[in-house]
Design an enzyme around this catalytic site. Structure first.
Site, mmCIF file in Angstrom:
data_model
loop_
_atom_site.group_PDB
_atom_site.id
_atom_site.type_symbol
_atom_site.label_atom_id
_atom_site.label_comp_id
_atom_site.label_asym_id
_atom_site.label_seq_id
_atom_site.Cartn_x
_atom_site.Cartn_y
_atom_site.Cartn_z
ATOM 1 N N ASP A 292 -0.855 -0.028 -0.620
ATOM 2 C CA ASP A 292 0.203 0.002 -1.625
ATOM 3 C C ASP A 292 0.703 -1.425 -1.843
ATOM 4 O O ASP A 292 1.648 -1.876 -1.202
ATOM 5 C CB ASP A 292 1.346 0.902 -1.122
ATOM 6 C CG ASP A 292 2.331 1.284 -2.218
ATOM 7 O OD1 ASP A 292 2.002 1.103 -3.408
ATOM 8 O OD2 ASP A 292 3.424 1.759 -1.888
ATOM 9 N N GLU B 195 0.084 1.723 -13.408
ATOM 10 C CA GLU B 195 1.235 2.476 -13.905
ATOM 11 C C GLU B 195 1.516 2.253 -15.389
ATOM 12 O O GLU B 195 1.502 1.124 -15.880
ATOM 13 C CB GLU B 195 2.471 2.088 -13.090
ATOM 14 C CG GLU B 195 3.633 3.019 -13.283
ATOM 15 C CD GLU B 195 4.371 3.293 -11.975
ATOM 16 O OE1 GLU B 195 5.457 3.866 -12.036
ATOM 17 O OE2 GLU B 195 3.853 2.946 -10.905
ATOM 18 N N LYS C 6 -0.946 5.978 -13.395
ATOM 19 C CA LYS C 6 0.280 6.433 -12.731
ATOM 20 C C LYS C 6 1.356 6.741 -13.775
ATOM 21 O O LYS C 6 1.637 5.918 -14.649
ATOM 22 C CB LYS C 6 0.804 5.364 -11.769
ATOM 23 C CG LYS C 6 0.150 5.383 -10.418
ATOM 24 C CD LYS C 6 0.655 4.259 -9.549
ATOM 25 C CE LYS C 6 1.838 4.660 -8.724
ATOM 26 N NZ LYS C 6 2.199 3.596 -7.748
#
Length: 316
Positions: A16, A89, A125
């Site tokens: 992450d 994202e 995302k």
């Protein structure tokens, strides 16, 4: 065998981070990014040239296109290091706009494809709002795989399963944060650790529901505060872990045992649950923690996206 190696026996480990230079040390299968992580990365001297190069090369394009090109550039760098998928994202400011989310996701995928990246190596995302889940449902039907993030409640997970999204990211640490803050001085860290952690319990309930009812959506625990939370979810389909916690796992030789088991879940007597839009909104509203953390998360990602835009404008 260290804890990281032991964990990899049961669970796909995902890094992450936007700091892709750290990746090779931990050899994760996949990686995830978000605007906050990219913002943090471009403030480091070794990554600042990536942003400058993007701004210079695509000068005159809209700021939202420049943003997408920057996050795709980071994604491509990450994909050159890892064997699996990268999660990228969509702007959190689109979290309540299904049509705009779909359009932005399609552009991100096109940018990856222009760089020679296969569509199966990218997860888009999207925040787990009703509108975001609906966008994901449409994208999945078009062959674009999604990772539903900012997920704090069972209701969100059920709706994601119904939409047949590829993967969900329930946020363990932020759930823990909320309950700890609510408890104040009465919080007992030892009693609420490991399997008793409210974030861990949330993911376990989701995992068991998915496996019991044959829902194919992958469960990827996210947002960890300590190693205990990670170990308590060994066996989850995936776990996305920040580099500092990956390092702690790699340094420890404490035993790791499977905590989540698909075969055990099949034996559970669980009720079937489905939601329409009204039922989803009511269930989410009834969960104060999930309502507050979802709103807070969208605000924070939106604010970091805006800061990233300002940096790009200044660099132009």
């Amino acid at each position: 065998m260290n804890q990281l190696e032991a964990l990899k026996q049961f669970t796909t480990v995902v890094a992450d981070t936007g700091d892709f230079r750290q990746l090779s040390a931990f050899q994760p299968q996949d990686a995830t990014t978000n605007p906050s992580l990219i913002l943090k990365a471009v403030q480091k001297s070794e990554y600042a040239p990536l942003m400058q190069e993007c701004v210079t090369r695509w000068k005159g394009r809209s700021i939202d296109e420049l943003m997408d090109r920057l996050i795709v550039r980071f994604g491509c760098e990450i994909l050159s290091i890892i064997p699996g998928r990268v999660s990228t994202e969509v702007d959190a400011r689109l979290s309540f706009d299904t049509e705009a989310t779909v359009a932005r996701a399609e552009r991100i995928v096109e940018l990856y494809q222009a760089e020679g990246v296969h569509i199966d190596r990218v997860l888009i995302k999207i925040a787990s709002t009703w509108e975001g889940i609906e966008a994901a449902r449409q994208l999945e039907q078009r062959g674009i795989h999604t990772n539903l993030t900012l997920l704090f409640s069972f209701a969100q997970a059920v709706a994601c399963g119904q939409a047949r999204v590829q993967l969900i990211s329930p946020f363990v640490g932020r759930i823990y944060d909320w309950y700890k803050k609510q408890a104040g001085a009465s919080w007992n860290e030892a009693e609420m650790a490991g399997a008793n952690d409210p974030g861990v319990q949330s993911v376990r309930a989701i995992y068991n529901h998915y496996k019991r009812f044959g829902i194919k959506t992958e469960v990827m625990g996210a947002s960890f505060r300590n190693v205990g939370q990670i170990v308590a979810l060994a066996g989850s389909d995936l776990l996305t872990i920040a580099p500092d916690l990956l390092a702690k796992l790699a340094e420890s030789s404490e035993p790791v045992q499977r905590a989540l088991d698909p075969q055990a879940a099949l034996q559970l007597d669980l009720p079937a649950v489905t939601y329409d839009e009204a039922g989803f909104r009511y269930a989410l509203n009834a969960d104060a923690m999930a309502t507050e953390k979802l709103a807070e998360g969208i605000r924070a990602f939106a604010a970091d996206a805006a800061k990233l835009e300002q940096m790009m404008v200044a660099a132009a």
